[in-house]
Each structure stands twice: as structure tokens, then as C-alpha cells.
Write a protein that holds these residues in place. Sequence first.
Motif, PDB file in Angstrom:
ATOM      1  N   GLY A  49       0.847  -1.191   0.000  1.00 41.21           N
ATOM      2  CA  GLY A  49       0.000   0.000   0.000  1.00 41.21           C
ATOM      3  C   GLY A  49       0.879   1.236   0.000  1.00 41.21           C
ATOM      4  N   ASP A  50       0.640   2.135   0.949  1.00 47.41           N
ATOM      5  CA  ASP A  50       1.447   3.351   1.029  1.00 47.41           C
ATOM      6  C   ASP A  50       2.525   3.252   2.108  1.00 47.41           C
ATOM      7  N   ARG A  51       2.803   2.050   2.597  1.00 43.45           N
ATOM      8  CA  ARG A  51       3.814   1.851   3.645  1.00 43.45           C
ATOM      9  C   ARG A  51       4.952   0.976   3.142  1.00 43.45           C
ATOM     10  N   VAL A  52       6.097   1.135   3.796  1.00 46.41           N
ATOM     11  CA  VAL A  52       7.270   0.315   3.484  1.00 46.41           C
ATOM     12  C   VAL A  52       7.664  -0.427   4.750  1.00 46.41           C
ATOM     13  N   TYR A  53       7.834  -1.743   4.622  1.00 46.66           N
ATOM     14  CA  TYR A  53       8.221  -2.604   5.735  1.00 46.66           C
ATOM     15  C   TYR A  53       9.624  -3.121   5.476  1.00 46.66           C
ATOM     16  N   ARG A  54      10.345  -3.403   6.570  1.00 52.65           N
ATOM     17  CA  ARG A  54      11.694  -3.946   6.482  1.00 52.65           C
ATOM     18  C   ARG A  54      11.666  -5.376   7.022  1.00 52.65           C
ATOM     19  N   LEU A  55      12.128  -6.328   6.220  1.00 49.36           N
ATOM     20  CA  LEU A  55      12.238  -7.724   6.651  1.00 49.36           C
ATOM     21  C   LEU A  55      13.721  -8.019   6.829  1.00 49.36           C
ATOM     22  N   ARG A  56      14.098  -8.392   8.061  1.00 48.40           N
ATOM     23  CA  ARG A  56      15.501  -8.663   8.371  1.00 48.40           C
ATOM     24  C   ARG A  56      15.689 -10.108   8.798  1.00 48.40           C
ATOM     25  N   HIS A  57      16.778 -10.700   8.352  1.00 47.10           N
ATOM     26  CA  HIS A  57      17.210 -12.028   8.791  1.00 47.10           C
ATOM     27  C   HIS A  57      18.306 -11.792   9.821  1.00 47.10           C
ATOM     28  N   LEU A  63      13.437 -14.086  11.630  1.00 47.14           N
ATOM     29  CA  LEU A  63      12.973 -13.053  10.711  1.00 47.14           C
ATOM     30  C   LEU A  63      12.222 -12.006  11.503  1.00 47.14           C
ATOM     31  N   ILE A  64      12.524 -10.735  11.253  1.00 41.88           N
ATOM     32  CA  ILE A  64      11.844  -9.641  11.925  1.00 41.88           C
ATOM     33  C   ILE A  64      11.286  -8.709  10.853  1.00 41.88           C
ATOM     34  N   LEU A  65       9.967  -8.432  10.958  1.00 34.81           N
ATOM     35  CA  LEU A  65       9.303  -7.523  10.037  1.00 34.81           C
ATOM     36  C   LEU A  65       8.901  -6.275  10.820  1.00 34.81           C
ATOM     37  N   THR A  66       9.373  -5.101  10.379  1.00 36.53           N
ATOM     38  CA  THR A  66       9.061  -3.841  11.058  1.00 36.53           C
ATOM     39  C   THR A  66       8.577  -2.817  10.046  1.00 36.53           C
ATOM     40  N   LYS A  67       7.824  -1.843  10.567  1.00 38.03           N
ATOM     41  CA  LYS A  67       7.363  -0.715   9.722  1.00 38.03           C
ATOM     42  C   LYS A  67       8.473   0.274   9.583  1.00 38.03           C
TER      43      LYS A  67
END
Length: 67
Positions: A49-57, A63-67
Motif C-alpha cells: 500500500g502506502d507503507r514500506v516494511y523492512r524484513l531482516r534475517h 525473521l523480523i518484520l518492522t514498519k
Amino acid sequence: MSAQPIFLSRPETSGVLHERVVSQPVRVEETLSSERLLNGRREILISHGDRVYRLRHTSNDKLILTK
């Protein structure tokens, strides 16, 4: 083994839910490996959508998903 009917509901403009029967199996999810998704990287950005998320290993193999 025959497929069981699946009931789906969807709102109509009148606000009333109408149900229909689907005789074919519905594929609800597809598995995608983290290796394929990350493609050798430790971190990726995902636009939703209008947001960007960061997926980190992480170094702890999480796995960590953050806004």
C-alpha cells in the motif's frame, strides 16, 4: 477424495451478506521460502500500500518484520 464445498461470504452494496458455494478447492496460501524471498541478502524492503516494511534475517536465524 472429493473436495468439500467451501462457503464464501462477500458484502453487497445493501450491506447484506450473500453466500455462494464453491465446489472447487480454493488455494488459500502458497509457501515461499525465506531464502528465495531474501535472495542472499540479510534485509529487504517490502512496499505494501502506502507503507514500506523492512524484513531482516537476524544473526540468531530469526525473521523480523518492522514498519
